[in-house]
Design a protein around this motif. Structure first.
Motif, PDB file in Angstrom:
ATOM      1  N   ILE A  98      -8.364   1.711  -2.504  1.00  0.00           N
ATOM      2  CA  ILE A  98      -7.883   1.780  -1.109  1.00  0.00           C
ATOM      3  C   ILE A  98      -9.068   2.085  -0.187  1.00  0.00           C
ATOM      4  O   ILE A  98      -9.254   1.435   0.846  1.00  0.00           O
ATOM      5  CB  ILE A  98      -6.804   2.875  -0.921  1.00  0.00           C
ATOM      6  CG1 ILE A  98      -5.587   2.630  -1.808  1.00  0.00           C
ATOM      7  CG2 ILE A  98      -6.376   2.939   0.548  1.00  0.00           C
ATOM      8  CD1 ILE A  98      -4.547   3.758  -1.769  1.00  0.00           C
ATOM      9  N   ALA A  99      -9.871   3.089  -0.571  1.00  0.00           N
ATOM     10  CA  ALA A  99     -10.989   3.489   0.298  1.00  0.00           C
ATOM     11  C   ALA A  99     -11.957   2.323   0.487  1.00  0.00           C
ATOM     12  O   ALA A  99     -12.399   2.047   1.610  1.00  0.00           O
ATOM     13  CB  ALA A  99     -11.704   4.701  -0.300  1.00  0.00           C
ATOM     14  N   ALA A 100     -12.262   1.615  -0.604  1.00  0.00           N
ATOM     15  CA  ALA A 100     -13.191   0.477  -0.496  1.00  0.00           C
ATOM     16  C   ALA A 100     -12.588  -0.616   0.382  1.00  0.00           C
ATOM     17  O   ALA A 100     -13.298  -1.257   1.164  1.00  0.00           O
ATOM     18  CB  ALA A 100     -13.535  -0.056  -1.882  1.00  0.00           C
ATOM     19  N   ALA A 101     -11.268  -0.814   0.279  1.00  0.00           N
ATOM     20  CA  ALA A 101     -10.618  -1.837   1.118  1.00  0.00           C
ATOM     21  C   ALA A 101     -10.712  -1.440   2.597  1.00  0.00           C
ATOM     22  O   ALA A 101     -10.663  -2.301   3.475  1.00  0.00           O
ATOM     23  CB  ALA A 101      -9.163  -2.011   0.690  1.00  0.00           C
ATOM     24  N   ALA A 102     -10.835  -0.126   2.857  1.00  0.00           N
ATOM     25  CA  ALA A 102     -10.986   0.342   4.247  1.00  0.00           C
ATOM     26  C   ALA A 102     -12.442   0.296   4.708  1.00  0.00           C
ATOM     27  O   ALA A 102     -12.754   0.705   5.822  1.00  0.00           O
ATOM     28  CB  ALA A 102     -10.462   1.770   4.361  1.00  0.00           C
ATOM     29  N   GLY A 103     -13.338  -0.150   3.830  1.00  0.00           N
ATOM     30  CA  GLY A 103     -14.752  -0.272   4.216  1.00  0.00           C
ATOM     31  C   GLY A 103     -15.600   0.934   3.854  1.00  0.00           C
ATOM     32  O   GLY A 103     -16.775   1.005   4.222  1.00  0.00           O
ATOM     33  N   VAL A 104     -15.007   1.914   3.138  1.00  0.00           N
ATOM     34  CA  VAL A 104     -15.778   3.091   2.712  1.00  0.00           C
ATOM     35  C   VAL A 104     -16.437   2.742   1.381  1.00  0.00           C
ATOM     36  O   VAL A 104     -15.796   2.160   0.509  1.00  0.00           O
ATOM     37  CB  VAL A 104     -14.829   4.302   2.513  1.00  0.00           C
ATOM     38  CG1 VAL A 104     -15.618   5.543   2.109  1.00  0.00           C
ATOM     39  CG2 VAL A 104     -13.996   4.558   3.759  1.00  0.00           C
ATOM     40  N   VAL A 293      -1.746   6.075   7.501  1.00  0.00           N
ATOM     41  CA  VAL A 293      -1.046   4.819   7.797  1.00  0.00           C
ATOM     42  C   VAL A 293      -1.913   3.636   7.340  1.00  0.00           C
ATOM     43  O   VAL A 293      -1.435   2.684   6.723  1.00  0.00           O
ATOM     44  CB  VAL A 293      -0.729   4.725   9.319  1.00  0.00           C
ATOM     45  CG1 VAL A 293      -0.179   3.353   9.676  1.00  0.00           C
ATOM     46  CG2 VAL A 293       0.254   5.817   9.712  1.00  0.00           C
ATOM     47  N   ARG A 294      -3.190   3.748   7.607  1.00  0.00           N
ATOM     48  CA  ARG A 294      -4.136   2.685   7.204  1.00  0.00           C
ATOM     49  C   ARG A 294      -4.134   2.535   5.674  1.00  0.00           C
ATOM     50  O   ARG A 294      -4.094   1.422   5.147  1.00  0.00           O
ATOM     51  CB  ARG A 294      -5.537   3.072   7.695  1.00  0.00           C
ATOM     52  CG  ARG A 294      -6.644   2.124   7.337  1.00  0.00           C
ATOM     53  CD  ARG A 294      -6.998   1.195   8.486  1.00  0.00           C
ATOM     54  NE  ARG A 294      -8.024   0.240   8.084  1.00  0.00           N
ATOM     55  CZ  ARG A 294      -7.779  -0.993   7.685  1.00  0.00           C
ATOM     56  NH1 ARG A 294      -6.544  -1.450   7.624  1.00  0.00           N
ATOM     57  NH2 ARG A 294      -8.761  -1.808   7.336  1.00  0.00           N
ATOM     58  N   ALA A 295      -4.146   3.660   4.968  1.00  0.00           N
ATOM     59  CA  ALA A 295      -4.151   3.615   3.495  1.00  0.00           C
ATOM     60  C   ALA A 295      -2.887   2.939   2.974  1.00  0.00           C
ATOM     61  O   ALA A 295      -2.937   2.102   2.063  1.00  0.00           O
ATOM     62  CB  ALA A 295      -4.272   5.037   2.939  1.00  0.00           C
ATOM     63  N   GLU A 296      -1.756   3.252   3.603  1.00  0.00           N
ATOM     64  CA  GLU A 296      -0.483   2.637   3.191  1.00  0.00           C
ATOM     65  C   GLU A 296      -0.517   1.133   3.400  1.00  0.00           C
ATOM     66  O   GLU A 296      -0.102   0.360   2.524  1.00  0.00           O
ATOM     67  CB  GLU A 296       0.650   3.219   4.042  1.00  0.00           C
ATOM     68  CG  GLU A 296       1.467   4.222   3.297  1.00  0.00           C
ATOM     69  CD  GLU A 296       2.472   4.924   4.211  1.00  0.00           C
ATOM     70  OE1 GLU A 296       3.568   5.151   3.750  1.00  0.00           O
ATOM     71  OE2 GLU A 296       2.135   5.226   5.370  1.00  0.00           O
ATOM     72  N   GLU A 297      -1.034   0.720   4.564  1.00  0.00           N
ATOM     73  CA  GLU A 297      -1.118  -0.717   4.870  1.00  0.00           C
ATOM     74  C   GLU A 297      -1.981  -1.438   3.830  1.00  0.00           C
ATOM     75  O   GLU A 297      -1.650  -2.531   3.375  1.00  0.00           O
ATOM     76  CB  GLU A 297      -1.766  -0.928   6.249  1.00  0.00           C
ATOM     77  CG  GLU A 297      -0.850  -0.665   7.407  1.00  0.00           C
ATOM     78  CD  GLU A 297      -1.626  -0.550   8.734  1.00  0.00           C
ATOM     79  OE1 GLU A 297      -0.980  -0.258   9.720  1.00  0.00           O
ATOM     80  OE2 GLU A 297      -2.884  -0.742   8.753  1.00  0.00           O
ATOM     81  N   LEU A 298      -3.103  -0.801   3.461  1.00  0.00           N
ATOM     82  CA  LEU A 298      -4.029  -1.447   2.522  1.00  0.00           C
ATOM     83  C   LEU A 298      -3.418  -1.570   1.126  1.00  0.00           C
ATOM     84  O   LEU A 298      -3.721  -2.512   0.391  1.00  0.00           O
ATOM     85  CB  LEU A 298      -5.345  -0.665   2.464  1.00  0.00           C
ATOM     86  CG  LEU A 298      -6.168  -0.730   3.757  1.00  0.00           C
ATOM     87  CD1 LEU A 298      -7.253   0.337   3.767  1.00  0.00           C
ATOM     88  CD2 LEU A 298      -6.783  -2.121   3.919  1.00  0.00           C
ATOM     89  N   LEU A 299      -2.547  -0.626   0.790  1.00  0.00           N
ATOM     90  CA  LEU A 299      -1.833  -0.735  -0.497  1.00  0.00           C
ATOM     91  C   LEU A 299      -0.811  -1.859  -0.416  1.00  0.00           C
ATOM     92  O   LEU A 299      -0.742  -2.737  -1.288  1.00  0.00           O
ATOM     93  CB  LEU A 299      -1.078   0.561  -0.777  1.00  0.00           C
ATOM     94  CG  LEU A 299      -1.564   1.519  -1.822  1.00  0.00           C
ATOM     95  CD1 LEU A 299      -0.500   2.560  -2.124  1.00  0.00           C
ATOM     96  CD2 LEU A 299      -1.996   0.833  -3.101  1.00  0.00           C
ATOM     97  N   ASP A 300       0.011  -1.808   0.635  1.00  0.00           N
ATOM     98  CA  ASP A 300       1.156  -2.720   0.701  1.00  0.00           C
ATOM     99  C   ASP A 300       0.756  -4.164   0.982  1.00  0.00           C
ATOM    100  O   ASP A 300       1.479  -5.087   0.630  1.00  0.00           O
ATOM    101  CB  ASP A 300       2.174  -2.198   1.733  1.00  0.00           C
ATOM    102  CG  ASP A 300       2.778  -0.881   1.258  1.00  0.00           C
ATOM    103  OD1 ASP A 300       2.755  -0.629   0.035  1.00  0.00           O
ATOM    104  OD2 ASP A 300       3.251  -0.094   2.103  1.00  0.00           O
ATOM    105  N   SER A 301      -0.413  -4.362   1.607  1.00  0.00           N
ATOM    106  CA  SER A 301      -0.846  -5.734   1.900  1.00  0.00           C
ATOM    107  C   SER A 301      -1.505  -6.402   0.696  1.00  0.00           C
ATOM    108  O   SER A 301      -1.815  -7.586   0.728  1.00  0.00           O
ATOM    109  CB  SER A 301      -1.858  -5.720   3.048  1.00  0.00           C
ATOM    110  OG  SER A 301      -3.032  -5.058   2.601  1.00  0.00           O
ATOM    111  N   GLY A 302      -1.785  -5.621  -0.357  1.00  0.00           N
ATOM    112  CA  GLY A 302      -2.468  -6.190  -1.522  1.00  0.00           C
ATOM    113  C   GLY A 302      -3.988  -6.092  -1.415  1.00  0.00           C
ATOM    114  O   GLY A 302      -4.709  -6.463  -2.350  1.00  0.00           O
ATOM    115  N   ALA A 303      -4.489  -5.571  -0.276  1.00  0.00           N
ATOM    116  CA  ALA A 303      -5.952  -5.501  -0.089  1.00  0.00           C
ATOM    117  C   ALA A 303      -6.585  -4.567  -1.135  1.00  0.00           C
ATOM    118  O   ALA A 303      -7.664  -4.855  -1.672  1.00  0.00           O
ATOM    119  CB  ALA A 303      -6.276  -5.028   1.319  1.00  0.00           C
TER     120      ALA A 303
END
Ligand code: URA
Length: 443
Positions: A98-104, A293-303
């Motif tokens: 999740i963190a990597a999908a957020a750019g961390v 909220v961002r973490a949830e979106e990244l999980l649910d979108s498949g990112a």
């Protein structure tokens, strides 16, 4: 400066100087102090405690006993997470994805299982082809390209901790909050990240048995990390009962994939989202609820699942197991654990199931023993469930065990702690700790 005087000073409850602590760490690591004197000092610390300044000095001296990794070859903010250990704790693969999908950027060094608690490296090693012994160059390259990588410890990190931990393990000195804080934090600081989130577990299956102890440890680690210029926060999470519904390496990987596909058990999903949000917060300084909220979106979108798949592929793992094109191997034997009486489930007790999982082959009985990736436990009922005598509470999975499975299952049944009264509602996350103090977790 004589080690005898340092031991006597701590025995008498005095505060050690930075120079005395540095001398102990330097000389013990170099083999100039015998184990019996080091053990005496560790026991004195265990009984007398340490001030925050002493714990900070111990942490820094241990960090500097070996290599301190320079992550500057990796671009961007590097965040790291550390869990103090638990049963069924499979948050790391989800959280780093999740963190990597957020750019961390997450350059994560993880450990193998310890006693009744599982280890991330063992779980990832269960993916055919997966390499968790990356060279430093491979490690940095994958983090730069994919955003995250998980490997076993590289280089000569904190040799002082290797010696001190081994001695603590056999001298009854593991249970000391300053020693635990220095042990964990010295390794984290040596691994070079810019920010940390600590998952400090509380309960029967954790090192910290009470909320007060967990708060003390978390506060110490966050404050010391902050004083060395790192951003840091901690969550206190429940480990009275296992996290999720599966214990054992392949069983837990399957649950990781469920969560990364937007499903999975609510407790596991909630804790993963909360930890990932802390990592995103440490990198972006956005409010934690926005990061959640961002973490949830990244999980649910498949990112996040796409990141995990890319990381596994980059580390040589066969991603056909993640997509379901290939079936995971399974254990030869399955045996149900049944309720001996009707009532409400108060467990299952994390420590009891963690030990049982080791007996079934999912963990190591000795340091270098092999692991049976297919062995473990499936949990069918958790705290709050109403059951009738004879209902299935869980399933034991194993290949070759010396013990009689029906006997093991009968003993295991007690771990579910069935009572007449209904338990209070479960809490998965108790508190959030920052350098400014602690607050009840309300996410
Ligand atoms: N984990 C560590 O790395 N060190 C301790 O002392 C306890 C848990």
């Amino acid at each position: 400066m004589r080690i005898y005087d340092i031991i006597a000073k701590k025995r008498d409850g005095a505060v050690l100087t930075e120079a005395e602590i540095q001398a102990f760490v330097r000389d013990y690591t170099a083999g100039r102090i015998p184990d019996y004197q080091a053990a005496a000092l560790l026991m004195a610390i265990c009984i007398r405690g340490m001030t925050d300044a002493e714990t900070t000095a111990l942490t820094m001296a241990m960090r500097d006993s070996g290599e301190v990794i320079d992550l500057s070859a990796i671009t961007g903010f590097k965040a790291d997470k550390h869990s103090t250990g638990g049963v069924g704790d499979k948050t790391t693969p989800v959280v780093v994805s999740i963190a990597a999908a957020a750019g961390v950027k997450v350059a994560k060094m993880s450990g193998k299982g310890l006693a009744h608690t599982g280890g991330t490296v063992d779980k990832l090693d269960a993916i055919p082809g997966m390499n968790t012994a990356l060279t430093e160059m491979q490690f940095f390259d994958i983090v730069n390209r994919v955003g995250c990588a998980v490997t076993g410890q590289t280089g000569n990190l904190v040799p002082a901790d290797k010696k001190i931990y081994a001695l603590r393990d056999v001298t009854g000195t593991v249970e000391s909050i300053p020693l635990i804080a220095a042990s964990i934090l010295s390794k984290k600081l040596a691994s070079g990240a810019d920010g940390f989130v600590f998952d400090v577990t509380v309960g029967s299956g954790a090192f910290m048995k009470t909320l007060a102890e967990a708060r003390h440890l978390a506060t110490l680690m966050v404050r010391i990390a902050a004083s060395s210029g790192k951003s840091a926060s901690a969550l206190l999470t429940d480990m009275d009962i296992p996290l999720g519904l599966r214990i054992g390496n392949i069983l837990e990987l399957q649950e990781v994939i469920e969560v990364l596909n937007g499903g999975g058990p609510a407790d596991l999903r909630t804790v993963c989202i909360a930890l990932a949000a802390e990592m995103i917060h440490s990198a972006t300084a956005q409010p934690v609820d926005v990061c959640r909220v961002r973490a949830e979106e990244l999980l649910d979108s498949g990112a996040a699942m796409r990141k995990f798949t890319a990381m596994v592929a980059a580390q040589g793992g066969d991603t056909a197991y993640l997509t379901g094109e290939k079936a995971w191997p399974t254990a030869r034997h399955e045996y149900p654990v049944r309720a001996m009486q009707s009532g409400y489930v108060h467990g299952p007790d994390a420590l009891a199931l963690g030990r049982l999982a080791v007996d079934l082959g999912a963990g190591r009985r000795t340091k270098d023993a092999p692991i049976d990736y297919t062995a473990g436990i499936g949990i069918k009922c958790k705290r709050g469930a109403a059951v009738e005598a004879g209902d299935i509470l869980g399933i034991l999975y194993c290949n070759d065990v010396e013990d009689d499975l029906s006997e093991l299952a009968e003993q295991a049944s007690g771990a579910w702690m069935i009572r007449d009264e209904k338990p209070s509602a479960s809490r998965w996350i108790y508190e959030r700790i920052t350098k400014d103090g602690f607050e009840e977790y309300t996410g």
